[in-house]
Design a protein around this motif. Structure first.
Motif, PDB file in Angstrom:
ATOM      1  N   LEU A   7       0.835  -1.201   0.000  1.00 17.70           N
ATOM      2  CA  LEU A   7       0.000   0.000   0.000  1.00 17.70           C
ATOM      3  C   LEU A   7       0.869   1.250   0.000  1.00 17.70           C
ATOM      4  O   LEU A   7       1.792   1.381   0.804  1.00 17.70           O
ATOM      5  CB  LEU A   7      -0.919   0.000   1.228  1.00 17.70           C
ATOM      6  N   TRP A   8       0.555   2.148  -0.937  1.00 14.36           N
ATOM      7  CA  TRP A   8       1.244   3.424  -1.067  1.00 14.36           C
ATOM      8  C   TRP A   8       0.218   4.544  -1.022  1.00 14.36           C
ATOM      9  O   TRP A   8      -0.939   4.358  -1.389  1.00 14.36           O
ATOM     10  CB  TRP A   8       1.976   3.515  -2.405  1.00 14.36           C
ATOM     11  N   VAL A   9       0.668   5.735  -0.613  1.00 14.29           N
ATOM     12  CA  VAL A   9      -0.128   6.957  -0.714  1.00 14.29           C
ATOM     13  C   VAL A   9       0.552   7.826  -1.760  1.00 14.29           C
ATOM     14  O   VAL A   9       1.774   8.026  -1.713  1.00 14.29           O
ATOM     15  CB  VAL A   9      -0.229   7.698   0.642  1.00 14.29           C
ATOM     16  N   ALA A  10      -0.236   8.322  -2.708  1.00 20.23           N
ATOM     17  CA  ALA A  10       0.277   9.192  -3.772  1.00 20.23           C
ATOM     18  C   ALA A  10      -0.078  10.638  -3.445  1.00 20.23           C
ATOM     19  O   ALA A  10      -1.248  11.019  -3.491  1.00 20.23           O
ATOM     20  CB  ALA A  10      -0.322   8.801  -5.116  1.00 20.23           C
ATOM     21  N   ASN A  11       0.939  11.414  -3.068  1.00 21.18           N
ATOM     22  CA  ASN A  11       0.760  12.849  -2.868  1.00 21.18           C
ATOM     23  C   ASN A  11       0.909  13.507  -4.234  1.00 21.18           C
ATOM     24  O   ASN A  11       1.997  13.473  -4.824  1.00 21.18           O
ATOM     25  CB  ASN A  11       1.821  13.405  -1.907  1.00 21.18           C
ATOM     26  N   MET A  12      -0.174  14.081  -4.754  1.00 24.47           N
ATOM     27  CA  MET A  12      -0.177  14.721  -6.073  1.00 24.47           C
ATOM     28  C   MET A  12      -0.391  16.225  -5.896  1.00 24.47           C
ATOM     29  O   MET A  12      -1.379  16.635  -5.286  1.00 24.47           O
ATOM     30  CB  MET A  12      -1.298  14.149  -6.945  1.00 24.47           C
ATOM     31  N   ILE A  13       0.511  17.039  -6.423  1.00 26.60           N
ATOM     32  CA  ILE A  13       0.386  18.492  -6.282  1.00 26.60           C
ATOM     33  C   ILE A  13      -0.518  19.002  -7.414  1.00 26.60           C
ATOM     34  O   ILE A  13      -0.096  19.132  -8.557  1.00 26.60           O
ATOM     35  CB  ILE A  13       1.760  19.190  -6.321  1.00 26.60           C
ATOM     36  N   GLY A  14      -1.779  19.282  -7.043  1.00 27.18           N
ATOM     37  CA  GLY A  14      -2.766  19.706  -8.032  1.00 27.18           C
ATOM     38  C   GLY A  14      -3.607  20.891  -7.597  1.00 27.18           C
ATOM     39  O   GLY A  14      -4.657  21.160  -8.166  1.00 27.18           O
ATOM     40  N   GLN A  15      -3.126  21.592  -6.585  1.00 26.02           N
ATOM     41  CA  GLN A  15      -3.874  22.730  -6.042  1.00 26.02           C
ATOM     42  C   GLN A  15      -2.892  23.873  -5.816  1.00 26.02           C
ATOM     43  O   GLN A  15      -1.860  23.683  -5.176  1.00 26.02           O
ATOM     44  CB  GLN A  15      -4.525  22.312  -4.721  1.00 26.02           C
ATOM     45  N   HIS A  16      -3.200  25.049  -6.343  1.00 33.03           N
ATOM     46  CA  HIS A  16      -2.356  26.230  -6.169  1.00 33.03           C
ATOM     47  C   HIS A  16      -2.871  27.038  -4.992  1.00 33.03           C
ATOM     48  O   HIS A  16      -3.968  27.601  -5.045  1.00 33.03           O
ATOM     49  CB  HIS A  16      -2.342  27.078  -7.434  1.00 33.03           C
ATOM     50  N   GLY A  17      -2.092  27.066  -3.928  1.00 29.59           N
ATOM     51  CA  GLY A  17      -2.484  27.814  -2.739  1.00 29.59           C
ATOM     52  C   GLY A  17      -3.511  27.058  -1.909  1.00 29.59           C
ATOM     53  O   GLY A  17      -3.764  25.871  -2.119  1.00 29.59           O
ATOM     54  N   ILE A  18      -4.068  27.781  -0.958  1.00 25.81           N
ATOM     55  CA  ILE A  18      -5.011  27.196   0.005  1.00 25.81           C
ATOM     56  C   ILE A  18      -6.222  28.110   0.104  1.00 25.81           C
ATOM     57  O   ILE A  18      -6.105  29.319   0.010  1.00 25.81           O
ATOM     58  CB  ILE A  18      -4.351  27.093   1.395  1.00 25.81           C
ATOM     59  N   ARG A  19      -7.360  27.497   0.342  1.00 27.45           N
ATOM     60  CA  ARG A  19      -8.552  28.275   0.659  1.00 27.45           C
ATOM     61  C   ARG A  19      -9.351  27.515   1.696  1.00 27.45           C
ATOM     62  O   ARG A  19      -9.178  26.312   1.865  1.00 27.45           O
ATOM     63  CB  ARG A  19      -9.427  28.531  -0.565  1.00 27.45           C
ATOM     64  N   THR A  20     -10.225  28.222   2.364  1.00 28.36           N
ATOM     65  CA  THR A  20     -11.134  27.546   3.280  1.00 28.36           C
ATOM     66  C   THR A  20     -12.414  27.251   2.518  1.00 28.36           C
ATOM     67  O   THR A  20     -12.640  27.779   1.433  1.00 28.36           O
ATOM     68  CB  THR A  20     -11.450  28.425   4.503  1.00 28.36           C
TER      69      THR A  20
END
Length: 166
Positions: A78-91
């Motif tokens: 089992l692996w977790v794939a961290n994918m960078i697909g979001q620019h910045g943060i919002r609530t």
């Protein structure tokens, strides 16, 4: 060989089925970890968050950027794939000043293409919540075709988990 996306009710951090599995999720490019699906991931394993934070901290040389993928082994198969697909943060309650949401569909597509290569090499199925549609603010109607093109279109079995409310 193309397959269909399987939709189930349940917890994506507890994927079902035989064989190797990858749990995929979308991360932001601001180095933030602490809201959304990552909370459930961190309740089960510490490695994905630690790897993400180190990857971000060393971003000048680590390849951390929109569209990047980092697989983190959390159990034998089992692996977790961290994918960078979001620019910045919002609530959940506000978007950016211009009303934009942080999801970046092109970055998710790039990460999914890399994930497909990894899943095929591992002989793994992919399991996920409705990636990019929570805090990232994306629309599933735009994400689903990316999954079909990059994963199921290459024969990778994908299960999408809709979490049962507590």
């Amino acid at each position: 060989m193309s397959t269909e996306i399987e939709y189930v009710r349940g917890d994506a951090t507890r994927p079902h089925g035989p064989g190797p599995k990858v749990i995929a999720h979308v991360c932001n490019d601001a180095g933030g970890w602490g809201a959304g699906f990552v909370v459930a991931v961190s309740r089960r394993w510490r490695q994905p968050e630690a790897t993400f934070r180190a990857w971000y901290r060393d971003r000048a040389t680590s390849g951390f950027a929109l569209g990047a993928l980092r697989l983190v082994r959390v159990e034998d198969d089992l692996w977790v794939a961290n994918m960078i697909g979001q620019h910045g943060i919002r609530t959940r309650s506000r978007t950016g000043a211009s009303g934009d949401v942080p999801v970046r569909y092109e970055a998710i597509a790039e990460a999914l293409a890399s994930l497909a290569d990894e899943a095929v090499a591992l002989g793994a199925s992919v399991h996920m919540p409705r990636i990019g549609c929570g805090l990232a603010g994306g629309r599933w109607e735009r994400i689903e075709p990316l999954i079909t093109r990059h994963l199921t279109g290459r024969g990778v079995a994908v299960t999408v988990y809709d979490h049962d409310p507590a």
